[in-house]
Design an enzyme around this catalytic site. Structure first.
Site, mmCIF file in Angstrom:
data_model
loop_
_atom_site.group_PDB
_atom_site.id
_atom_site.type_symbol
_atom_site.label_atom_id
_atom_site.label_comp_id
_atom_site.label_asym_id
_atom_site.label_seq_id
_atom_site.Cartn_x
_atom_site.Cartn_y
_atom_site.Cartn_z
ATOM 1 N N ASP A 79 0.864 -1.173 0.000
ATOM 2 C CA ASP A 79 0.000 0.000 0.000
ATOM 3 C C ASP A 79 0.909 1.234 0.000
ATOM 4 O O ASP A 79 1.341 1.689 1.056
ATOM 5 C CB ASP A 79 -0.888 -0.036 1.249
ATOM 6 N N ASP B 137 -17.694 3.720 0.628
ATOM 7 C CA ASP B 137 -16.388 3.449 1.240
ATOM 8 C C ASP B 137 -16.595 3.181 2.746
ATOM 9 O O ASP B 137 -17.743 3.109 3.228
ATOM 10 C CB ASP B 137 -15.452 4.641 0.951
ATOM 11 N N ASP C 295 -10.646 -3.889 -0.459
ATOM 12 C CA ASP C 295 -9.532 -2.943 -0.484
ATOM 13 C C ASP C 295 -8.504 -3.363 0.582
ATOM 14 O O ASP C 295 -8.756 -4.279 1.370
ATOM 15 C CB ASP C 295 -10.101 -1.548 -0.180
ATOM 16 N N ARG D 86 -7.816 -4.449 -4.743
ATOM 17 C CA ARG D 86 -6.645 -3.611 -4.980
ATOM 18 C C ARG D 86 -5.396 -4.471 -5.121
ATOM 19 O O ARG D 86 -4.573 -4.252 -5.992
ATOM 20 C CB ARG D 86 -6.461 -2.590 -3.851
ATOM 21 N N ASP E 173 -4.704 4.276 -5.466
ATOM 22 C CA ASP E 173 -4.825 5.704 -5.172
ATOM 23 C C ASP E 173 -3.886 6.533 -6.045
ATOM 24 O O ASP E 173 -2.803 6.931 -5.628
ATOM 25 C CB ASP E 173 -4.552 5.951 -3.685
#
Ligand code: NAG
Length: 665
Positions: free
Chosen positions: A257, A401, A514, A585, A601
């Site tokens: 991440d 979200d 996610d 993701r 992102d």
């Protein structure tokens, strides 16, 4: 195919510029095995195939391979390995090399392959000059040079298409205990090996990795003669064609991440798919490096040797160009699939045969998705929905979200803001719209939260190095992580998606997974420590260190285990009748069987618009054809023109998906 997912940055718009903090992530030099292997450049490969042990049976050639030291013309066997070459259908071969008698089993990647690959036949054709030649039923030949070991794969025309260990970079570091005697002195006597610094533990920033098994890295070089370009090994923010990394950082494959990831970089980000293609005018071939541990890929290109270049200058002939790649993984075994194409379509089909195709997605999921962090309550959703109608914008899906949950406890709703979830969903879906809600793999450690209590009571969490439930920091604060390698954890998680367990959801509610690299805010490199422990099926005689897998072994397939559990849950909530839509993701080889992938992102800049296409092309050739980027960027705010152009790119990339594109347009 692209997702249209316009996250608009609100919270983070205060950042005036976007920049990754590289200090949080390792360079090759800071990663013990990468540094070690990159420095390993023997003049002659120490690996020799033992002719007396060769057996060709069915579709497999098996043999013992020895690593040998030669001093004063005296050969000493240092270590024994087991080699297997298998012929598979559709012009594909597999090469596996493990220790012949490892101290305890080495990890074999579990979920990438869709099913056991179908076999072809393999025949020994000839043996001369220290070379064995075998062939499959389609006439592809494999020439094995025995001393030192080198394996050449010939295409159907008899030209060498792929070579393993031409550059002598094959390496398998044997497992050993701290007292193990592995080195041999000049008199052939065993001496206690002096452990290199870092063998039994490494540090990075404030984190210590205890490395209970010591060094166990593997490495192999692959040469592609007559190749013009290499492609694949996503996920990076680089060009579609891979570049030489000899004078820079290798491409890194380690699901991470990375906050504010940067452009034009070989740094690891969320996904890691170790498949590579070599394309040239003669053919397109591929290799799939079947390994889920941290991996670095060195890419090298050459236009022939210096001498031949000089000759070519004089004669004007084409230089014999070749591309090389070198795969370096922290653990596991050597396990590589060689796919002989010869066309791009055939090479990608061969890879898809191994790891599975993308299922036909539900139609709505190809259209317009509306998403941001965050729609805050039911009224927000209702207003958004009404405004799309008012402005005649044909949106198809509204996303929620993390804030919809009761303080980041997944499978719950914030009852103050989303107290009528079932009604909200019904209102939305009555006119044909869908909803996607987020479910992350970290579990809030809170007394009374059913998921946490069940996971604690039944031992379903990943364990730390001391065999206690691992605790990390993520959106909910103190969190633990389900160990999806444990079938009891996966099954329990799948069932949470059933309508009776997740009230408010319906057939029209789909899922966004996610943070599944997994992201751990206070972990090394923002992820889980490598010495955390995962479930291993009980096996007679496997005790102590052999009774679990380390996170090190499975890291890149953690997210795949996660989305597989989600997929099983969404399928079974409707008795297998309806195709689910899942967005993930993190990605690994095989993820395409369960989920679509977006590029995480990104930022609202022209550079990120430009890179969205090569990033998705790269993921697509690695099997993930259902790929998209946040339209308009996640960080920062796009200007009118950037936003408009991003929508246009989405529309253009939908060629062939006419109906949903018309909706977008
Ligand atoms: C659903 O729609 C009805 C009718 O417009 C409205 O009264 C109700 O508040 C809506 N429910 C939610 C949760 O948005």
């Amino acid at each position: 195919m692209k997702l249209i997912c316009g996250f608009l940055a609100v919270l983070l718009a205060v950042y005036s510029s976007v920049a990754v903090d590289k200090n949080n992530f390792k360079s090759c030099d800071q990663s013990g095995f990468c540094k070690r292997l990159r420095a390993f450049k023997p003049e002659r490969s120490p690996f020799v195939l033992n002719r007396d042990t060769v057996i060709v049976h069915g579709n497999v050639l098996s043999a013992e391979v020895n690593s040998v030291s030669v001093e004063n013309e005296k050969k000493t066997v240092l270590w024994k390995y087991a080699l297997r070459l298998s012929a598979l259908v559709d012009g594909t071969f597999r090469v596996e090399m493990d220790e012949a008698e490892p101290l305890y089993p080495r990890y074999r990647t579990q979920l990438a392959l869709d099913r056991e690959p179908k076999t072809d036949s393999l025949k020994l054709l000839s043996e001369k000059d220290g070379k064995l030649t075998v062939a499959n039923s389609q006439g592809h030949q494999v020439i094995i040079t025995m001393d030192p070991l080198k394996i050449e794969f010939l295409d159907a025309r008899g030209d060498v298409a792929v070579v393993l260990n031409e550059k002598s970079l094959l390496q398998v570091e044997p497992l050993r205990t701290k007292e193990e005697k592995v080195d041999v002195d000049e008199n052939g006597e065993s001496v206690v090996a002096v452990d290199e610094e870092g063998t039994w533990g490494e540090n990075f920033k404030s984190h210590h990795d205890s490395k209970p098994r010591g060094n166990e890295a593997v490495s192999l070089d692959v040469t592609f003669p007559q190749a013009d370009n290499l492609y694949g090994t996503p996920e990076h923010t680089d060009k579609f064609a891979l570049r030489s990394t000899v004078n820079s950082e290798p491409y890194r494959l380690f699901n991470l991440d990375v906050f504010e990831y940067e452009l034009d970089s070989t740094m690891a980000i969320y996904g890691a798919i170790p498949v590579m293609y070599a394309h040239g005018s003669k053919r397109t071939v591929g290799v799939f490096w079947h390994n889920s541990a941290e991996t670095w890929v060195e890419v090298d290109s050459r236009a022939g040797t210096v001498v031949s270049s000089l000759v070519n200058l004089v004669t004007g002939a084409d230089a014999p160009a070749a591309k090389d790649a070198r795969f370096m993984s922290e653990s596991g075994i050597i396990d590589i699939f060689v796919m002989l194409g010869p066309s791009p379509a055939e090479a990608t089909r061969q890879y898809t045969r191994l790891t599975g195709p993308t299922p036909l997605p539900p139609k709505f999921s190809l259209a317009y998705h509306q998403c941001r962090w965050n729609y805050v309550d039911e009224e927000d959703v209702r207003t958004l929905d009404e405004n799309f109608d008012k402005h005649d914008i044909p949106a198809d899906v509204i996303w929620l979200d993390i804030e919809y949950t009761d303080r980041k406890k997944y499978f719950t709703w914030d009852m103050e803001k989303f107290g009528h979830a079932g009604d909200m969903v019904a209102n939305l879906t009555a006119k044909g719209r869908k909803m996607v809600v987020i479910i992350d793999p970290h579990i809030k450690r809170e007394a009374g939260y059913f998921l946490h209590e069940h996971a604690t009571d039944n031992g379903l969490y990943v364990k730390n190095k001391d065999d206690k439930d691992y605790e990390g920091w993520c959106w909910p604060g103190s969190s633990s992580y389900l160990d999806f390698l444990n079938p009891a954890a996966s099954d329990y998680y799948s069932e949470r998606y059933h309508y009776d367990h997740f009230p408010g959801t319906s057939r029209d509610v789909h899922i966004w997974n996610d943070m599944n690299e997994p992201s751990v805010f206070n972990g090394p490199e923002i992820t889980m420590p490598k010495d955390c422990r995962h479930y291993k099926p009980p096996h007679d005689g496997h005790t102590g260190i052999a009774s679990f897998w380390e996170h090190r072994h499975i890291h890149n397939e953690y997210g795949l285990f996660h989305v597989r559990a989600t997929h099983a849950g969404l399928l079974s909530r409707d008795a297998g009748k309806y195709r689910p839509f899942i967005l993930t993701r993190s990605a690994f080889a095989g993820t395409q069987r369960y989920a679509a992938v977006w590029t995480g992102d990104n930022a609202a800049t022209w550079g990120f618009l430009a890179v969205s296409t090569p990033m998705c092309l790269s993921l697509s050739v690695a099997g993930v054809s259902f790929c998209g980027s946040d339209v308009g960027g996640f960080f920062q705010n796009p200007g009118d023109e950037l936003m408009t152009r991003w929508y246009q790119v989405m529309k253009e990339s939908c060629v062939g998906m006419k109906e949903s594109c018309e909706k977008v347009g």
